[in-house]
Design an enzyme around this catalytic site. Structure first.
Site, mmCIF file in Angstrom:
data_model
loop_
_atom_site.group_PDB
_atom_site.id
_atom_site.type_symbol
_atom_site.label_atom_id
_atom_site.label_comp_id
_atom_site.label_asym_id
_atom_site.label_seq_id
_atom_site.Cartn_x
_atom_site.Cartn_y
_atom_site.Cartn_z
ATOM 1 N N HIS A 1 0.828 -1.208 0.000
ATOM 2 C CA HIS A 1 0.000 0.000 0.000
ATOM 3 C C HIS A 1 0.869 1.267 0.000
ATOM 4 O O HIS A 1 0.622 2.196 -0.759
ATOM 5 C CB HIS A 1 -0.932 -0.011 1.212
ATOM 6 N N HIS B 1 3.795 7.484 4.994
ATOM 7 C CA HIS B 1 2.576 8.172 5.444
ATOM 8 C C HIS B 1 1.791 7.419 6.532
ATOM 9 O O HIS B 1 1.066 8.038 7.296
ATOM 10 C CB HIS B 1 1.661 8.527 4.259
ATOM 11 N N GLU C 1 0.694 6.284 12.306
ATOM 12 C CA GLU C 1 -0.642 5.837 12.666
ATOM 13 C C GLU C 1 -0.751 4.310 12.746
ATOM 14 O O GLU C 1 -1.352 3.784 13.670
ATOM 15 C CB GLU C 1 -1.653 6.384 11.642
ATOM 16 N N ASP C 2 -0.176 3.626 11.799
ATOM 17 C CA ASP C 2 -0.411 2.185 11.715
ATOM 18 C C ASP C 2 0.765 1.313 12.132
ATOM 19 O O ASP C 2 0.601 0.117 12.351
ATOM 20 C CB ASP C 2 -0.849 1.807 10.294
ATOM 21 N N ASP D 1 -2.905 8.149 -1.520
ATOM 22 C CA ASP D 1 -3.246 7.117 -0.543
ATOM 23 C C ASP D 1 -4.663 6.610 -0.812
ATOM 24 O O ASP D 1 -4.933 5.413 -0.883
ATOM 25 C CB ASP D 1 -3.125 7.750 0.855
ATOM 26 N N ASP E 1 -17.790 13.383 -27.392
ATOM 27 C CA ASP E 1 -16.408 13.375 -26.894
ATOM 28 C C ASP E 1 -16.117 12.177 -25.997
ATOM 29 O O ASP E 1 -15.328 12.276 -25.080
ATOM 30 C CB ASP E 1 -16.124 14.671 -26.134
HETATM 31 MN MN MN Z 1 -2.577 4.818 3.804
#
Ligand code: MN
Length: 508
Positions: free
Chosen positions: A48, A72, A76-77, A138, A259
């Site tokens: 990811h 990123h 947090e993770d 993300d 278009d």
């Molecule tokens: Mn993420």
């Protein structure tokens, strides 16, 4: 299999040894930080962060932003200590990673807020354009892998993508990203309509593709015979979601849409653009009323290109867009394509970087915009949020930089965004108090407010709230509103409720 960092390095626009080194170190850091973690799909979590970084590299942002893309989710993770990121990558990368982390903690559900105020919030919390771009990259990977996410979450994430993320990408001019976000979210939000659009397109496509390749070949020959040899000619297909929106306006008659695919001609110079237009009109008959010169008259969103639609001889018509490489890059990648980052400067103080607003503003003043119809891959003016329009109008009237400062201030200082302890967002006028906040949540909470805590500390009820405050209201059944509260409130909602509860009819 572990993805190769070389895949990302080769996408970087301006490669330097330092940039390569930064990206390689971020790659390795993220890989070890997320070691053993898995996504819903069962894939290693690192995939990811790798895909997020890849999208960023494709958009053309700097190595610093790509590195932050890798990192990123580490705070947090993966519970990485921010100090470790600072030590390894410096203040600027940490500032970006913390910006993304902060955005992650904002929950958009709960309070039924207008999408526009959520978009404003998103922008205000981000503080720096690069944070927004990382978050968009993300989200793109998250939405592409949404199949593996529990069903009840899918619709919410997809809806949020359509309401908030794709429009922001669009307003930043990163059309490639906004199309990808929209098309991937569309499938989950409206599965039936999505399938219907695909089916309609399928019927249409087979003849379409052959017809287009044939036309492109004869276009190449014709331009070459007029010594326009450097032209790159290809075609782009309309995004499924924007095709669907258009189908709704055209009674679902796909033959009325000219278009679905547009032929794109990229030439070296602006004068080549006009020369090419002349050659085309000399060879194929143009459809009246479809010639749009957005080079002579830049669209308010900065879009530049010449559009025309011609009869190609077999009874069919085709839209053609003529532009230079620079115009093409701008149209696909927007601000990211020419954003000059002030890299290396100390952003420890995290002062908001509003430079990006300049890129939302028109390139030049529209003396007389007499093109009422829009090119079809550009949203109607109505889709442009009012607050952006206001900034644009302001900029057109006042060119001096200090006035732009003023315009930014007017908007961002006009409202504050505060949070419930659950993370829901309440959007209030500046100077609002806990009483305004309480009434914004519910009349009963307002009427019985006894005390308030801001960021965990008890405050008096007349305390002005600040952007980002977390506000907790304590109620007591016996507590009643007092007319004095009128002095402590800024919102008409609260004042109306207080007057009706206290029987005060006179306006203060
Ligand atoms: Mn993420």
């Amino acid at each position: 299999m572990t993805p190769d960092v070389g895949d990302i390095l080769q996408l970087v626009t301006k490669r330097t040894p330092e940039g390569d080194d930064l990206i390689k170190r971020a790659y390795a850091f993220a890989q070890s930080a997320h070691e053993g973690q898995k996504r819903y799909s069962g894939e290693p979590y690192f995939i990811h962060t790798f895909e997020t970084a890849r999208t960023l590299a494709e958009i053309g942002v700097s190595p610093t932003t790509i590195a932050a893309g890798f990192l990123h989710d580490t705070i947090e993770d993966a519970e990485i200590d921010p100090e470790d990121i600072r030590k390894a990558f410096g203040d600027e990368v940490l500032f970006l990673v913390e910006g993304v982390t902060k955005l992650d903690r904002v929950r958009y559900r709960g309070a039924k807020r207008h999408n526009e105020s959520l978009r404003k919030l998103f922008v205000a919390v981000s503080q720096d354009l690069r944070v927004i771009i990382i978050k968009l990259a993300d989200r793109l990977h998250n939405i592409k892998t949404l199949d593996h996410v529990p069903e009840e979450k899918q619709i919410r994430i997809a809806q949020e993508t359509l309401d908030i993320y794709a429009p922001i990408a669009y307003r930043l001019g990163i059309r490639k990203l906004s199309r990808a976000l929209e098309d991937n979210a569309f499938k989950y939000v409206c599965p039936d309509e999505y399938q219907e659009t695909i089916d309609l397109l399928k019927e249409h496509k087979s003849t379409d593709e052959k017809r287009l390749s044939k036309f492109i070949r004869s276009l190449q020959k014709t331009l070459a015979s007029h010594s326009i040899t450097t032209a790159r000619i290809d075609y782009r297909r309309k995004g499924l979601y924007s095709l669907w929106k258009k189908l709704k306006r055209k009674d679902k008659n796909i033959d009325k849409i000219y278009d679905i695919a547009a032929v794109r001609i990229v030439v070296p110079t602006i004068s080549d653009c006009y020369k090419t237009l002349g050659i085309i009109h000399n060879t194929w008959r143009p459809l009246p009323g479809r010639i749009k010169d957005y080079i002579g008259f830049t669209k308010p969103n900065g879009y530049r290109s010449i559009h025309t639609t011609v009869f190609i001889g077999d009874g069919n018509i085709v839209e053609i867009q003529i532009k230079t490489e620079e115009m093409h890059q701008e149209a696909e990648y927007g601000v990211a394509s020419h954003l000059a980052y002030k890299e290396g400067k100390n952003t420890k103080k995290a002062s908001p970087n509003w430079d990006w607003i300049n890129h939302l503003l028109p390139r030049k003043k529209q003396a007389h915009d007499n093109h009422p119809s829009q090119p079809d891959d550009v949203h109607n003016d109505d889709d442009i949020p009012q607050w952006i329009k206001e900034l644009v109008v302001y900029q057109n009237e006042q060119k001096e930089p200090e006035h732009l400062e003023q315009a930014k201030g007017d908007f961002f200082e006009f409202r504050i965004f505060v949070f419930t302890p659950q993370g829901d967002v309440i959007d209030l006028p500046i100077g609002s108090s806990p009483i305004d906040f309480a009434y914004a949540i519910h009349t009963d909470i307002g009427n019985h407010i006894n005390s308030a805590k801001v960021n965990g500390k008890m405050v008096s009820l007349d305390t002005p709230l600040q952007n980002g405050d977390i506000v907790e209201i304590v109620t007591r059944e016996s507590r009643e509103p007092s007319t004095k509260w009128l002095d402590y409130t800024k919102t008409t909602l609260a004042q109306r409720r207080i007057r009706s509860a206290t029987g005060t009819t006179k306006k203060k």
